[in-house]
Design an enzyme around this catalytic site. Sequence first.
Site, short mmCIF file in Angstrom:
data_model
loop_
_atom_site.label_atom_id
_atom_site.label_comp_id
_atom_site.label_asym_id
_atom_site.label_seq_id
_atom_site.Cartn_x
_atom_site.Cartn_y
_atom_site.Cartn_z
N LEU A 118 0.88 -1.17 0.00
CA LEU A 118 0.00 0.00 0.00
C LEU A 118 0.92 1.21 0.00
CD1 LEU A 118 -2.72 -0.90 2.68
CD2 LEU A 118 -2.93 -1.01 0.19
N ASP A 119 0.64 2.19 -0.85
CA ASP A 119 1.55 3.34 -0.89
C ASP A 119 1.47 4.13 0.42
OD1 ASP A 119 -0.49 5.36 -1.05
OD2 ASP A 119 -0.68 4.99 -3.18
N ARG A 120 2.38 5.04 0.58
CA ARG A 120 2.56 5.73 1.85
C ARG A 120 1.29 6.44 2.32
NH1 ARG A 120 7.50 9.98 3.18
NH2 ARG A 120 7.13 10.13 5.43
N THR A 122 -1.84 5.63 1.56
CA THR A 122 -3.02 4.76 1.63
C THR A 122 -3.08 4.06 2.98
OG1 THR A 122 -2.95 4.39 -0.76
CG2 THR A 122 -4.20 2.81 0.55
#
Length: 257
Positions: A118-120, A122
């Site tokens: 999950l990106d930073r 999210t």
Amino acid sequence: MKRSKPQNSPSPVLESGRINRYIARAGVCSRRNADTLIDDGLVQVNGKVVREYWFQVKKGDQVSVNGKNISPCLYKHLLLNKPKDTITTAHDDKGRKTVLDLIKIEGGINGLFPVGRLDRATSGVLLLTTDGDLGHRLMHPSFEIPKHYKIRTKSPIKSSQIDQLLRGIDLEDGLAKCDQVIYVKSGDLREIGIELHAGRNRQIRRMLEALGHEIIALERTSYAGLTTRGLRRGAWRELTQKETRTLYRMVQMHNRT
């Protein structure tokens, strides 16, 4: 962060398999570092030095590293309600906070890794496990593991754009589309729910950006049927035996349960 009360019963123990994986499962080091130990002649099986990475440990073998006997640990499976501003990786070269920094567990976190990314920015459902085979299968597109997201945008999303998300949008790495898209609340055109079975890096963000939308909030609300219900942001818990069995069944690993 403190965890919620554990609900898990013991998961399977790795008793056989490749020597480097056996060492990693014992919490000594990573598989890559285990290869270095093997190169240096520090690994023995039944009193004999092993120098082959592919050496197969059999049930009942005695394995030692640098003269110390080792044995594999129970598999661990954790569910984290990931907060924003954390990196989904085991280590970060820039010193930023990672999801593993949130996990405090008896015996340490050796071998624990996040399943997918999950990106930073999210938040939401993130599974972590020490079972590499399970993690890799869950991430493989052939198993079509369902993932659900809730997205809030700065501007309203038109119904024609919902159709575009379902039909597919051309990105730099090919056509990307969603399996399902719905408005979360009647009359609110700024919040949608998306279901994916196979996803690419930052796929949802890139698709909505291609439609001219700025995302205010992005949360993964479900992964493989797991949700963060009752789990506050930044907290984690162990999976229940039922949840663990379900994951193994989803990726056709019935022999692990």
